[in-house]
Enzyme design. Structure first.
Site, PDB file in Angstrom:
ATOM      1  N   ARG A 160       0.813  -1.212   0.000  1.00  0.00           N
ATOM      2  CA  ARG A 160       0.000   0.000   0.000  1.00  0.00           C
ATOM      3  C   ARG A 160       0.852   1.270   0.000  1.00  0.00           C
ATOM      4  O   ARG A 160       0.482   2.277   0.598  1.00  0.00           O
ATOM      5  CB  ARG A 160      -0.972   0.010   1.191  1.00  0.00           C
ATOM      6  CG  ARG A 160      -1.936  -1.144   1.240  1.00  0.00           C
ATOM      7  CD  ARG A 160      -2.874  -1.167   0.033  1.00  0.00           C
ATOM      8  NE  ARG A 160      -3.723  -2.351   0.090  1.00  0.00           N
ATOM      9  CZ  ARG A 160      -3.420  -3.511  -0.470  1.00  0.00           C
ATOM     10  NH1 ARG A 160      -2.283  -3.648  -1.144  1.00  0.00           N
ATOM     11  NH2 ARG A 160      -4.225  -4.543  -0.369  1.00  0.00           N
ATOM     12  N   SER A 239     -11.430  -0.269   2.820  1.00  0.00           N
ATOM     13  CA  SER A 239     -10.673  -0.563   4.044  1.00  0.00           C
ATOM     14  C   SER A 239     -10.119   0.738   4.620  1.00  0.00           C
ATOM     15  O   SER A 239      -9.318   1.412   3.972  1.00  0.00           O
ATOM     16  CB  SER A 239      -9.520  -1.521   3.727  1.00  0.00           C
ATOM     17  OG  SER A 239     -10.023  -2.737   3.217  1.00  0.00           O
ATOM     18  N   GLU A 343      -5.735   4.177   6.065  1.00  0.00           N
ATOM     19  CA  GLU A 343      -5.355   4.022   4.665  1.00  0.00           C
ATOM     20  C   GLU A 343      -5.722   5.235   3.821  1.00  0.00           C
ATOM     21  O   GLU A 343      -4.934   5.678   2.994  1.00  0.00           O
ATOM     22  CB  GLU A 343      -5.977   2.742   4.090  1.00  0.00           C
ATOM     23  CG  GLU A 343      -5.510   2.411   2.692  1.00  0.00           C
ATOM     24  CD  GLU A 343      -5.918   1.008   2.256  1.00  0.00           C
ATOM     25  OE1 GLU A 343      -6.146   0.831   1.061  1.00  0.00           O
ATOM     26  OE2 GLU A 343      -6.017   0.129   3.108  1.00  0.00           O
TER      27      GLU A 343
END
EC number: 1.3.1.98
Length: 351
Positions: A160, A239, A343
């Site tokens: 990520r 998420s 995130e």
């Protein structure tokens, strides 16, 4: 370029949250993107880039500066080489690659947002990451004031993360090139256990491309991870927290706390994450800390379908969302000693 003033930003985000922009510019060509960026940089005006708005939390006060909405288009297939303009809708692009019989991104179906955001976040799901198929990224370098092309190795991809995320004020992604695979209508080898189980096959097997894509879409929809304006569980950023990566020592301490709370037989999820590191599940942490599906007392709540998604039930403000996020972070840390990291990118606010 279209230009608006005191323009609402909430409609440009999947959370449907955030105050207005002093100035909103929509660019539909690379030249317009570069011109808008240069204009803001020359004037010293704060600049915020928005693509699909699926990974963004904007404060209730909005953004005092120029917001550049990248709405460029361009889908080009040359054999197994795919090139996408940054503004292309990602999930539509995935569908077109599957229709063309090419494998490599089929398990990334249903992910909201634009193609230009995929290398920034190194988007991944169900055993695939874009870093496995991206060959190069064309971007405008605000430091050198020129268009540059970065090969995969220069993008510093990790979980990520990427060079683009590490230097958010430097690069503006314009185009992304992928190298896909012609596997005679079959998917790439399945690497995610849940997908394999749903298909009744073994990890490493291949299945028809359309079957892989449809299965992933069904799994995602069951978790509220496919956009649906009528379903408030999808009024989210997907998420909200990344899966924590712990050192071996940190994981050992974490296991001890799990045993204390859940019993000696309890075992937390553990996945290899490089030498000396272990990745665990943020969703598991949230659930076991007492924040179950649907948790919340106000208009911002945990999804009723997946504990990893924080949602706007229709009347939330960004502060409502952040209050819930802070409660979850504090609760998980108190119980397990692990600090969750958000995130989505935050604008004008912090956890």
């Amino acid at each position: 370029m279209q230009e608006l003033h005191d323009a609402p930003l909430a409609p440009l985000t999947t959370f449907r949250l955030g105050g207005p922009a002093t100035r909103l510019v929509t660019a539909t060509t690379d030249a317009e993107v570069i011109a808008a960026v240069r204009e803001a940089d020359d004037a010293g005006t704060p600049l915020l880039l928005i693509g699909g708005g699926s990974n963004l939390v904007i404060g209730d006060k909005g953004f005092d500066g120029t917001v550049l909405h990248i709405a460029t288009t361009g889908f080009s297939l040359d054999g197994t080489t795919l090139e996408l303009a940054a503004g292309e809708i990602w999930t539509d692009a995935v569908a077109r690659t599957v229709e063309a019989g090419l494998a490599g991104v089929e398990c990334l179906a249903g992910i909201p947002g634009s193609a230009g955001a995929t290398p920034i976040q190194n988007v991944g799901a169900y055993g695939q990451e874009v870093s496995a198929t991206i060959t190069e990224v064309t971007a405008y370098d605000r430091r050198s004031r020129e268009t540059v092309t970065l090969a995969n190795a220069d993008c510093a991809f990790s979980y990520r993360h990427s060079r683009f995320k590490a230097e958010p004020e430097r690069y503006v992604v314009l185009r992304v090139r992928f190298e896909l695979e012609d596997a005679a209508g079959l998917s790439a080898p399945l690497r995610y256990a849940e997908t394999a189980r749903a298909l009744g096959v073994e990890a490493g097997d291949r299945v028809p491309l359309t079957t892989a894509r449809e299965t992933v879409l069904r799994l995602r929809a069951g978790k509220g991870m496919v956009l649906d304006p009528e379903d408030h569980d999808t009024w989210s950023a997907g998420s909200f927290f990344t899966n924590p990566i712990l050192t071996d020592g940190e994981f050992a301490a974490f296991r001890s706390r799990v045993a204390e709370r859940l019993g000696e037989s309890a075992e937390p999820p553990a996945f290899p994450a490089g030498e000396g590191h272990v990745k665990t599940s943020a969703a598991w942490l949230i659930d076991k800390a007492g924040f179950t599906k649907g948790y919340g007392r106000g208009p911002a709540r945990i999804s009723t379908k997946h504990t990893l998604a924080l949602t706007n039930r229709g009347e939330a403000t960004t502060e409502d969302l952040l209050a819930l996020a802070r409660e979850v972070v504090a609760g998980v840390h108190e119980v397990f000693g692990v600090t969750l990291v958000n995130e989505p990118v935050t604008v004008g606010v912090r956890l």
